[in-house]
Motif scaffolding. Sequence first.
Motif, PDB file in Angstrom:
ATOM      1  N   GLY A  18       0.797  -1.217   0.000  1.00 26.58           N
ATOM      2  CA  GLY A  18       0.000   0.000   0.000  1.00 26.58           C
ATOM      3  C   GLY A  18       0.831   1.269   0.000  1.00 26.58           C
ATOM      4  O   GLY A  18       0.497   2.235   0.690  1.00 26.58           O
ATOM      5  N   THR A  19       1.888   1.289  -0.803  1.00 27.59           N
ATOM      6  CA  THR A  19       2.815   2.421  -0.810  1.00 27.59           C
ATOM      7  C   THR A  19       2.122   3.726  -1.159  1.00 27.59           C
ATOM      8  O   THR A  19       2.328   4.757  -0.497  1.00 27.59           O
ATOM      9  CB  THR A  19       3.959   2.159  -1.809  1.00 27.59           C
ATOM     10  OG1 THR A  19       4.597   0.919  -1.464  1.00 27.59           O
ATOM     11  CG2 THR A  19       4.974   3.285  -1.771  1.00 27.59           C
ATOM     12  N   ARG A  70      -0.550   3.691   4.297  1.00 25.53           N
ATOM     13  CA  ARG A  70      -1.158   3.231   5.550  1.00 25.53           C
ATOM     14  C   ARG A  70      -0.667   1.852   5.960  1.00 25.53           C
ATOM     15  O   ARG A  70      -1.315   1.179   6.757  1.00 25.53           O
ATOM     16  CB  ARG A  70      -2.688   3.199   5.407  1.00 25.53           C
ATOM     17  CG  ARG A  70      -3.345   4.541   5.121  1.00 25.53           C
ATOM     18  CD  ARG A  70      -3.301   5.454   6.330  1.00 25.53           C
ATOM     19  NE  ARG A  70      -4.040   6.690   6.113  1.00 25.53           N
ATOM     20  CZ  ARG A  70      -5.314   6.893   6.439  1.00 25.53           C
ATOM     21  NH1 ARG A  70      -6.005   5.905   6.993  1.00 25.53           N
ATOM     22  NH2 ARG A  70      -5.897   8.041   6.216  1.00 25.53           N
ATOM     23  N   GLY A  71       0.476   1.417   5.456  1.00 27.12           N
ATOM     24  CA  GLY A  71       0.954   0.075   5.769  1.00 27.12           C
ATOM     25  C   GLY A  71       0.316  -0.952   4.858  1.00 27.12           C
ATOM     26  O   GLY A  71      -0.312  -0.605   3.850  1.00 27.12           O
ATOM     27  N   PRO A  72       0.467  -2.259   5.164  1.00 21.51           N
ATOM     28  CA  PRO A  72      -0.091  -3.310   4.320  1.00 21.51           C
ATOM     29  C   PRO A  72      -1.560  -3.048   4.004  1.00 21.51           C
ATOM     30  O   PRO A  72      -2.370  -2.821   4.909  1.00 21.51           O
ATOM     31  CB  PRO A  72       0.077  -4.579   5.167  1.00 21.51           C
ATOM     32  CG  PRO A  72       1.261  -4.285   6.024  1.00 21.51           C
ATOM     33  CD  PRO A  72       1.157  -2.818   6.350  1.00 21.51           C
ATOM     34  N   GLY A 128     -14.693   0.611  10.002  1.00 19.48           N
ATOM     35  CA  GLY A 128     -14.453  -0.193  11.190  1.00 19.48           C
ATOM     36  C   GLY A 128     -13.953  -1.603  10.922  1.00 19.48           C
ATOM     37  O   GLY A 128     -13.759  -2.381  11.866  1.00 19.48           O
ATOM     38  N   LYS A 129     -13.729  -1.955   9.641  1.00 20.59           N
ATOM     39  CA  LYS A 129     -13.240  -3.294   9.289  1.00 20.59           C
ATOM     40  C   LYS A 129     -12.035  -3.156   8.370  1.00 20.59           C
ATOM     41  O   LYS A 129     -11.907  -2.168   7.645  1.00 20.59           O
ATOM     42  CB  LYS A 129     -14.330  -4.106   8.568  1.00 20.59           C
ATOM     43  CG  LYS A 129     -15.590  -4.328   9.377  1.00 20.59           C
ATOM     44  CD  LYS A 129     -16.561  -5.224   8.645  1.00 20.59           C
ATOM     45  CE  LYS A 129     -17.143  -4.530   7.414  1.00 20.59           C
ATOM     46  NZ  LYS A 129     -18.248  -5.326   6.807  1.00 20.59           N
ATOM     47  N   THR A 130     -11.166  -4.160   8.395  1.00 23.13           N
ATOM     48  CA  THR A 130     -10.039  -4.132   7.461  1.00 23.13           C
ATOM     49  C   THR A 130     -10.543  -4.459   6.052  1.00 23.13           C
ATOM     50  O   THR A 130     -11.600  -5.074   5.870  1.00 23.13           O
ATOM     51  CB  THR A 130      -8.961  -5.154   7.848  1.00 23.13           C
ATOM     52  OG1 THR A 130      -9.480  -6.489   7.679  1.00 23.13           O
ATOM     53  CG2 THR A 130      -8.496  -4.945   9.285  1.00 23.13           C
ATOM     54  N   LEU A 131      -9.741  -4.080   5.060  1.00 25.88           N
ATOM     55  CA  LEU A 131     -10.098  -4.416   3.685  1.00 25.88           C
ATOM     56  C   LEU A 131     -10.163  -5.930   3.497  1.00 25.88           C
ATOM     57  O   LEU A 131     -10.999  -6.440   2.736  1.00 25.88           O
ATOM     58  CB  LEU A 131      -9.082  -3.802   2.718  1.00 25.88           C
ATOM     59  CG  LEU A 131      -9.084  -2.273   2.625  1.00 25.88           C
ATOM     60  CD1 LEU A 131      -8.023  -1.808   1.634  1.00 25.88           C
ATOM     61  CD2 LEU A 131     -10.456  -1.745   2.231  1.00 25.88           C
ATOM     62  N   LEU A 132      -9.308  -6.652   4.211  1.00 23.28           N
ATOM     63  CA  LEU A 132      -9.368  -8.109   4.135  1.00 23.28           C
ATOM     64  C   LEU A 132     -10.681  -8.628   4.708  1.00 23.28           C
ATOM     65  O   LEU A 132     -11.300  -9.548   4.156  1.00 23.28           O
ATOM     66  CB  LEU A 132      -8.184  -8.727   4.873  1.00 23.28           C
ATOM     67  CG  LEU A 132      -8.133 -10.257   4.903  1.00 23.28           C
ATOM     68  CD1 LEU A 132      -8.113 -10.835   3.491  1.00 23.28           C
ATOM     69  CD2 LEU A 132      -6.920 -10.740   5.692  1.00 23.28           C
ATOM     70  N   ASP A 133     -11.144  -8.042   5.811  1.00 14.73           N
ATOM     71  CA  ASP A 133     -12.433  -8.440   6.389  1.00 14.73           C
ATOM     72  C   ASP A 133     -13.561  -8.262   5.376  1.00 14.73           C
ATOM     73  O   ASP A 133     -14.439  -9.130   5.234  1.00 14.73           O
ATOM     74  CB  ASP A 133     -12.745  -7.613   7.631  1.00 14.73           C
ATOM     75  CG  ASP A 133     -11.889  -7.997   8.830  1.00 14.73           C
ATOM     76  OD1 ASP A 133     -11.432  -9.152   8.890  1.00 14.73           O
ATOM     77  OD2 ASP A 133     -11.678  -7.129   9.702  1.00 14.73           O
TER      78      ASP A 133
END
Length: 221
Positions: free
Chosen positions: A20-21, A25-27, A35-40
């Motif tokens: 996520g360069t 915001r990091g990985p 309120g959820k990660t993109l993976l979620d």
Amino acid sequence: MERGVIAHSVSVLLPAAGQGTRLGRGPKALVRVGGKTLLDWALEAFAWADEVLVALPPGLEPPARGAKVRFLPGGRTRQESVYTLLTAAEGGYVLVHDVARPFVVRAVVDRVLAAARREGAAAPAVRVPDTLIEDERGHYGPARDRERHRLVQTPQGFFRAVLLEAHEWARAKGVQATDDAQLVLGLGYPVALVEGDRRMFKITYPEDLLLAEGLAAVWRP
């Protein structure tokens, strides 16, 4: 039929090893929206699939998930990550989806799968709404017919054997592409286009997060 491959089942491949360069915001898999990660978001959207395979940055601790979800270390590029997931997949059909697109419209997924089952490969796309030009060293270049161009989205769907053949051809030839449909097309197979959805936009830049937060507040899958 390859050993371990189940003809009519669907494997979802999530190449989520990007750092996520551009977003800063990091990985990207761990970036939070609503309120959820993109993976979620991705795992929830594809909970119906026969299996979900996720490529994470090497060294990142996989979250606890159900039996249908498997985590593998990703490669240096998206293409390497997809190949790793593809060789581990057991479904006769695969859907490849970018976790940076958190808002998955099921009707689009159904169209992609139906077209992939019919033609072997399919991708969703939307029309270009703006004037499309060439950038000539910072100057306004010739306009292109936007009716002949499309913005491609994911998930893209494939008969697993077709996508595997395309990836192995690309590895042998040193071909790199930004999505899987390009590899299949490069091998000479047609890729059907189906109607996408503008809500399935890709989060790439910080300002995209503002749009995503607004949509997450009213999102109903």
